[in-house]
Every structure is written in C-alpha cells, then in structure tokens.
Design a protein around this motif. Structure first.
Motif, short mmCIF file in Angstrom:
data_model
loop_
_atom_site.label_atom_id
_atom_site.label_comp_id
_atom_site.label_asym_id
_atom_site.label_seq_id
_atom_site.Cartn_x
_atom_site.Cartn_y
_atom_site.Cartn_z
N PHE A 71 0.85 -1.19 0.00
CA PHE A 71 0.00 0.00 0.00
C PHE A 71 0.88 1.24 0.00
CE2 PHE A 71 -2.64 3.27 1.88
CZ PHE A 71 -3.83 3.10 1.19
N PRO A 72 0.59 2.28 -0.75
CA PRO A 72 -0.55 2.47 -1.63
C PRO A 72 -0.23 2.29 -3.11
CG PRO A 72 0.42 4.60 -1.19
CD PRO A 72 1.30 3.56 -0.51
N ARG A 73 0.93 1.80 -3.43
CA ARG A 73 1.35 1.76 -4.83
C ARG A 73 0.98 0.49 -5.58
NH1 ARG A 73 3.98 6.27 -4.48
NH2 ARG A 73 5.81 6.74 -3.28
N GLU A 74 0.88 -0.63 -4.89
CA GLU A 74 0.67 -1.88 -5.60
C GLU A 74 -0.45 -2.69 -4.95
OE1 GLU A 74 3.11 -5.98 -6.57
OE2 GLU A 74 3.53 -4.86 -4.75
N ASN A 75 -1.49 -2.95 -5.71
CA ASN A 75 -2.56 -3.84 -5.28
C ASN A 75 -2.67 -4.93 -6.35
OD1 ASN A 75 -4.87 -5.20 -4.49
ND2 ASN A 75 -6.07 -3.36 -4.14
N THR A 76 -2.31 -6.15 -5.98
CA THR A 76 -2.33 -7.24 -6.95
C THR A 76 -3.75 -7.72 -7.27
OG1 THR A 76 -2.12 -8.92 -5.24
CG2 THR A 76 -0.07 -8.02 -6.19
N LYS A 77 -4.71 -7.24 -6.52
CA LYS A 77 -6.13 -7.58 -6.72
C LYS A 77 -6.37 -9.09 -6.66
CE LYS A 77 -6.61 -5.15 -10.56
NZ LYS A 77 -7.25 -4.50 -11.70
N ASN A 78 -5.72 -9.79 -5.75
CA ASN A 78 -5.95 -11.23 -5.61
C ASN A 78 -7.41 -11.54 -5.31
OD1 ASN A 78 -3.27 -11.61 -6.03
ND2 ASN A 78 -2.80 -12.40 -3.99
N ASP A 79 -8.12 -10.58 -4.75
CA ASP A 79 -9.54 -10.79 -4.46
C ASP A 79 -10.43 -10.35 -5.61
OD1 ASP A 79 -9.46 -8.00 -4.28
OD2 ASP A 79 -9.61 -7.99 -2.10
N GLY A 80 -9.82 -9.81 -6.68
CA GLY A 80 -10.59 -9.40 -7.86
C GLY A 80 -10.96 -7.93 -7.90
N PHE A 81 -10.57 -7.16 -6.87
CA PHE A 81 -11.01 -5.76 -6.80
C PHE A 81 -9.87 -4.85 -6.40
CE2 PHE A 81 -14.57 -8.52 -5.81
CZ PHE A 81 -15.49 -8.11 -6.76
N TYR A 82 -9.85 -3.67 -7.03
CA TYR A 82 -8.87 -2.65 -6.64
C TYR A 82 -9.47 -1.72 -5.59
CZ TYR A 82 -5.57 1.17 -6.75
OH TYR A 82 -4.65 2.12 -6.37
N TYR A 83 -10.72 -1.42 -5.72
CA TYR A 83 -11.43 -0.46 -4.87
C TYR A 83 -12.51 -1.25 -4.12
CZ TYR A 83 -13.73 4.06 -3.87
OH TYR A 83 -14.29 5.15 -3.27
N GLY A 104 -21.92 -8.51 -1.40
CA GLY A 104 -22.26 -9.89 -1.70
C GLY A 104 -21.25 -10.60 -2.60
N SER A 105 -20.09 -9.98 -2.83
CA SER A 105 -19.07 -10.61 -3.68
C SER A 105 -18.33 -11.73 -2.98
CB SER A 105 -18.05 -9.56 -4.15
OG SER A 105 -18.67 -8.58 -4.96
N PHE A 106 -18.46 -11.83 -1.68
CA PHE A 106 -17.76 -12.84 -0.88
C PHE A 106 -18.79 -13.63 -0.08
CE2 PHE A 106 -14.86 -9.48 -1.88
CZ PHE A 106 -13.72 -10.17 -2.30
N PRO A 107 -18.41 -14.82 0.40
CA PRO A 107 -19.36 -15.68 1.10
C PRO A 107 -19.97 -15.02 2.34
CG PRO A 107 -17.34 -16.89 0.60
CD PRO A 107 -17.08 -15.44 0.28
N VAL A 108 -21.20 -15.41 2.64
CA VAL A 108 -21.88 -14.93 3.84
C VAL A 108 -21.29 -15.62 5.06
CG1 VAL A 108 -24.05 -14.45 2.65
CG2 VAL A 108 -23.69 -16.69 3.70
N ASN A 109 -21.50 -15.03 6.23
CA ASN A 109 -21.06 -15.68 7.46
C ASN A 109 -22.15 -16.64 7.96
OD1 ASN A 109 -22.97 -14.16 8.92
ND2 ASN A 109 -21.46 -12.90 9.95
N GLY A 110 -21.96 -17.19 9.14
CA GLY A 110 -22.89 -18.16 9.68
C GLY A 110 -24.29 -17.65 9.93
N TYR A 111 -24.45 -16.33 9.99
CA TYR A 111 -25.79 -15.74 10.16
C TYR A 111 -26.37 -15.24 8.84
CZ TYR A 111 -24.94 -15.78 15.20
OH TYR A 111 -24.67 -16.15 16.49
N GLY A 112 -25.67 -15.51 7.74
CA GLY A 112 -26.16 -15.09 6.43
C GLY A 112 -25.90 -13.63 6.12
N ILE A 113 -24.92 -13.03 6.79
CA ILE A 113 -24.61 -11.61 6.61
C ILE A 113 -23.37 -11.47 5.73
CG2 ILE A 113 -24.12 -9.43 7.76
CD1 ILE A 113 -25.34 -10.64 10.31
N HIS A 114 -23.45 -10.57 4.76
CA HIS A 114 -22.34 -10.30 3.85
C HIS A 114 -21.42 -9.21 4.37
CE1 HIS A 114 -23.35 -12.62 0.24
NE2 HIS A 114 -24.61 -12.33 0.47
#
Length: 196
Positions: A92-104, A109-119
């Motif tokens: 940070f702040p110069r390089e984000n490899t975006k391993n999670d698919g996002f820069y910003y 809802g892009s990631f799994p919900v927790n045990g209570y169904g909350i994102h």
C-alpha cells in the motif's frame, strides 16, 4: 456536499465518475454524524427504528456463531487459498495485486456470507458503531449496550476495509477515529432494532 472535494456522491473526486455505476457498492465518505443522521432519516420514513450497531452487537453479528476464531470465517486467512473479503493485496498504496478481484470497493455480496447469512462484515469498508472510542474492552458494558463517554469526538469502527491488510480483518480488531472522519474506506451498516 462541498464542491471540489470527494464525497459520497463522487467518492473518487468531482472530476471522476460518480456512483451511478456503483449502486451495489457500499457508500463511502460517511462520517459518524452522517451515519447517525441517515439512520434517523430511515426511521422517519419507514417508522422502523434504524440505528448504528453497538460494538458488541457488531461483533456478535460479524462472528456469525463462531466463537474464539481469529477471523469471521474461521482460523485461516484465506481458506484453500481463496480470499474471503475485499482487502489490499500488495504494498500500500502503490501496488494492489487484486488477488480478491477488486482494486477499490467490491459490490456487496461478492464474498461468502457468514454463519448468520450476513455479507461483508470483514473488508470492503470500515463500519461505524454507536460506541465512543475506547482503547480496549476493559470496562465495557456486559449487556450489549453502547459504551458511551462524555467526550464522544472519537468513535469506533469495525471490520477493516479494501485499503487494509488481512490482520485488520480479525474479528476483534477495532479502530478509533474522530467522528468527523470521512474516507473512501469508511461507510456504515444500519441495524433494525427495538427501542431500549
């Protein structure tokens, strides 16, 4: 809204695209005062109590039924090598490899919900809590109420953000900041509640 500055309508600045293409993303540049005002407005128009969660409520919801685990999804940072939240990968702040698919920010809802169904209880944006800022839990109410003090210029945030490294996603990690803080990694989450 102040012209020439970043705000919730133009989170990346006045000369950048606004929120029209980000309707599924969390709102950002929200100060604690803005978050409380929004909750009050929602209550007025719906007749249902909306408010910020207390820190205890936030952590209970974030853990999704998992007790004493480092992360909201368990013990590993990235189970099976898969990112579980939108965070900063790289220097940070110069390089984000975006391993999670996002820069910003990521769409809710892009990631799994927790045990209570909350994102998105981890990553994406810091979320304000009702509580005043405290350095630790020592002395906190044990009944889930907000921990308030006379000087409430400092408030509490939880959850980490797209700008943070994995260690800030720990279920117990907390951030104290001035209540007037507005940033492109700070948002809110309302809870529906009964009056206390």
């Amino acid at each position: 809204e102040i012209c020439g500055r970043r705000n919730w309508r133009f989170p990346q600045g006045p000369n950048q695209p606004g929120t029209k293409d980000k309707l599924k993303h969390p709102v950002v540049h929200i100060a604690w005062y803005d978050a409380v005002a929004y909750c009050d407005w929602k209550k007025k128009i719906t007749g249902v109590v909306h408010r910020l969660p207390t820190e205890a409520e936030w952590e209970y919801a974030a853990r999704g039924g998992l007790k004493e685990k480092e992360y909201m999804w368990g013990t590993e940072q990235e189970p099976l090598g898969k990112p579980m939240a939108n965070i900063w990968h790289g220097r940070f702040p110069r390089e984000n490899t975006k391993n999670d698919g996002f820069y910003y920010t990521a769409p809710v809802g892009s990631f799994p919900v927790n045990g209570y169904g909350i994102h998105d209880m981890a990553g994406n944006v810091w979320e304000w809590c009702l509580d005043s800022g405290h350095d630790s839990y020592k002395g906190a109410p044990n009944d889930g109420r907000a921990w308030l003090k006379k000087d409430s210029s400092q408030r509490l945030m939880r959850g980490g953000s797209w700008k943070d490294k994995q260690e800030k996603l720990s279920s117990s990690f907390r951030r104290v900041a001035p209540a007037a803080t507005r940033d492109d990694a700070v948002g809110l989450r309302c809870v529906l509640a009964t009056e206390r």
